[in-house]
Design a protein around this motif. Structure first.
Motif, PDB file in Angstrom:
ATOM      1  N   VAL A 206       0.846  -1.193   0.000  1.00 36.24           N
ATOM      2  CA  VAL A 206       0.000   0.000   0.000  1.00 36.24           C
ATOM      3  C   VAL A 206       0.884   1.246   0.000  1.00 36.24           C
ATOM      4  CG1 VAL A 206      -1.772   1.284   1.262  1.00 36.24           C
ATOM      5  CG2 VAL A 206      -1.859  -1.221   1.186  1.00 36.24           C
ATOM      6  N   ILE A 207       1.950   1.224   0.818  1.00 37.45           N
ATOM      7  CA  ILE A 207       2.894   2.347   0.838  1.00 37.45           C
ATOM      8  C   ILE A 207       3.499   2.557  -0.537  1.00 37.45           C
ATOM      9  CG2 ILE A 207       5.105   3.128   1.767  1.00 37.45           C
ATOM     10  CD1 ILE A 207       4.399   1.703   4.372  1.00 37.45           C
ATOM     11  N   ALA A 208       3.874   1.455  -1.202  1.00 39.07           N
ATOM     12  CA  ALA A 208       4.450   1.573  -2.545  1.00 39.07           C
ATOM     13  C   ALA A 208       3.465   2.239  -3.508  1.00 39.07           C
ATOM     14  CB  ALA A 208       4.853   0.193  -3.070  1.00 39.07           C
ATOM     15  N   GLY A 209       2.165   1.905  -3.381  1.00 38.75           N
ATOM     16  CA  GLY A 209       1.162   2.546  -4.231  1.00 38.75           C
ATOM     17  C   GLY A 209       1.047   4.033  -3.954  1.00 38.75           C
ATOM     18  N   VAL A 210       1.081   4.421  -2.674  1.00 34.50           N
ATOM     19  CA  VAL A 210       0.999   5.847  -2.346  1.00 34.50           C
ATOM     20  C   VAL A 210       2.278   6.568  -2.781  1.00 34.50           C
ATOM     21  CG1 VAL A 210       0.590   7.526  -0.496  1.00 34.50           C
ATOM     22  CG2 VAL A 210      -0.523   5.297  -0.418  1.00 34.50           C
ATOM     23  N   VAL A 211       3.412   5.879  -2.726  1.00 36.71           N
ATOM     24  CA  VAL A 211       4.668   6.471  -3.209  1.00 36.71           C
ATOM     25  C   VAL A 211       4.571   6.794  -4.692  1.00 36.71           C
ATOM     26  CG1 VAL A 211       7.095   5.958  -3.706  1.00 36.71           C
ATOM     27  CG2 VAL A 211       6.162   5.501  -1.437  1.00 36.71           C
ATOM     28  N   ILE A 212       3.936   5.906  -5.466  1.00 39.90           N
ATOM     29  CA  ILE A 212       3.744   6.174  -6.896  1.00 39.90           C
ATOM     30  C   ILE A 212       2.910   7.435  -7.082  1.00 39.90           C
ATOM     31  CG2 ILE A 212       2.645   5.307  -9.001  1.00 39.90           C
ATOM     32  CD1 ILE A 212       3.458   2.479  -8.079  1.00 39.90           C
ATOM     33  N   LEU A 213       1.833   7.583  -6.284  1.00 41.86           N
ATOM     34  CA  LEU A 213       1.030   8.804  -6.346  1.00 41.86           C
ATOM     35  C   LEU A 213       1.856  10.017  -5.934  1.00 41.86           C
ATOM     36  CD1 LEU A 213      -2.352   7.585  -4.780  1.00 41.86           C
ATOM     37  CD2 LEU A 213      -1.802   7.862  -7.212  1.00 41.86           C
TER      38      LEU A 213
END
Length: 440
Positions: A206-213
């Motif tokens: 989930v953190i990786a997804g928010v990092v992409i954002l």
């Protein structure tokens, strides 16, 4: 970020042209970290920590997946499975130490990244969304780290879980049912361990997804820079590759030297010795303390020792602990100064270096100290200043301070002052000499 002078991606090899037509991944990489992404030419080494944070996240995901192959989330064998990893699995000791010390390294890097953002006001328009997503990432990191600390099922793991989840019981009406729901029972046991393991495994992705954002939001307005002045011409920028890939590579090399020095020569320096004792619900440790990266917020929690009217001290501590991070969400609107960089804000700079930084240092120290005097009193003073800095001092300073003159452009700051600068002292009309500089 789209600049008219940015190079367009034009693959020369037929295979790359075909791939770019069918799936424009090469174009995406080129525009994200290649010559197609112009970056301010004056970024210093404080801007390396975003890349380092991304590296730490990947390190944690890779080592975490390997550890999950051998870990058993069962209260009867969790501690033994951790010892099995350390003693019997090939290179298991290194994977576990890399993961544990990687968490500390991750928080060191992110704390520096946050304080760089606070000093250079990276939360100001047009970069509010970058900052807000960054705060979300930090909250997710804290939740992930807390649940990961429970998994070894040592004494500090068990009692840390009991104390932290017990904070929810302070919430009126719904507190105790919420605590029971989180634990899956009335105390940390099998159900809690399984839930924490599942969420600890899930949240890094989930953190990786928010990092992409976070990175996507960064590429819309572009990177900030130490002057706080926006990019005006092509001369203000250089391509991300090769200039900043080389600079980030050097920073990564220095980071790895320090990280490996801790990993191989002092792997237990940041851990607590009580966590090498199996969890025992019948034996309370003399001093329950979380991991070091939670210390400032733990100090704020413990700073409240007296009930106020009908509000219990425990509830006030819980509210203050969460508010100490949630206040960061409002910084883009609390700080109304037209100037971004703290370099050009003399009054802000004094309160930052001689107020906020010492207050945070005191909170870090007191969070790891016993809950006794003088540490409780110091925590109260530091907590009071911490909230006053963001809610009172920062809005007042941004309204009354007189910033120093800004350079007209990034190029002027790098190569020398331009006499025709709109903000140079010689260019300010006499009758308007008392006016504050224009917004950056």
């Amino acid at each position: 970020m789209s600049f008219p002078w940015a190079k367009e991606y034009q693959p020369s090899h037929p295979t790359m042209r075909w791939l770019d037509e069918k799936l424009p991944l090469p174009r995406l990489v080129y525009n994200a970290i290649g010559a197609g992404y112009p970056v301010p030419r004056n970024l210093n080494y404080f801007w390396n920590f975003g890349v380092l944070a991304g590296f730490c996240l990947m390190l944690q995901i890779v080592t975490g997946i390997i550890l999950a192959m051998h870990y058993a989330p069962n209260a009867l064998v969790a501690f033994d499975s951790t010892e099995h990893i350390m003693r019997d699995v090939n290179w298991g000791w290194m994977m576990r130490y890399a993961h544990a010390n990687g968490a500390s390294a991750f928080f060191v890097v992110v704390y520096i990244h946050i304080f760089r953002g606070l000093f250079f006001s990276s939360y100001k328009a047009p970069r509010e969304m970058i900052w807000l997503l960054g705060v979300v990432i930090f909250l997710l990191m804290m939740a992930t780290a807390f649940m990961g600390y429970v998994l070894p099922w040592g004494q500090m793991s068990f009692w840390g879980a009991k104390v932290i989840t017990g904070l929810f019981s302070a919430i009126p009406l719904v507190g105790e049912p919420l605590q029971t729901w989180l634990l899956g029972g009335f105390a940390p046991d099998n159900a809690a361990l399984n839930r924490f393991f599942s969420l600890h495994y899930l949240l890094p992705f989930v953190i990786a997804g928010v990092v992409i954002l976070h990175i996507w939001a960064l590429h819309i307005p572009g990177s900030s820079n130490p002057t706080g002045v926006e990019v005006k011409t092509a001369a203000d920028t250089v391509p991300f590759h090769p200039y900043y890939t080389a600079k980030d590579g050097f920073g990564l090399g220095v980071f790895l030297i320090l990280y490996c020095a801790v990993l191989f020569f002092a792997p237990n320096a940041l851990g607590h010795p009580d966590n090498y004792i199996p969890a025992n619900p019948m034996s309370t440790p003399a001093h329950i303390v979380p991991e070091w990266y939670f210390w400032p917020f733990y100090a704020i929690l413990r700073a409240f020792t007296q009930d106020f009217l009908f509000i219990p001290a425990k509830l006030m501590g819980v509210i203050a602990m969460f508010a100490s991070i949630l206040v960061w969400f409002f910084l883009p609107w609390l700080d109304r100064s037209p100037v971004r960089s703290g370099i050009y804000r003399p009054l802000f700079r004094k309160f930052f270096w001689f107020g906020l930084i010492p207050a945070m240092a005191v909170l870090f120290y007191c969070g790891g100290a016993p809950a006794e005097e003088p540490f409780v009193m110091l925590s109260q003073i530091a907590s009071l200043y911490y909230f006053a800095h963001f809610l009172i001092i920062l809005p007042i300073v941004s309204a009354i301070e007189r910033p120093d003159p800004l350079p007209y452009s990034i190029t002027e700051k790098v190569l020398g002052e331009d006499e025709n600068s709109a903000l140079a002292p010689s260019a300010v009309p006499v009758e308007k000499s008392d006016a504050a500089p224009a917004a950056s």
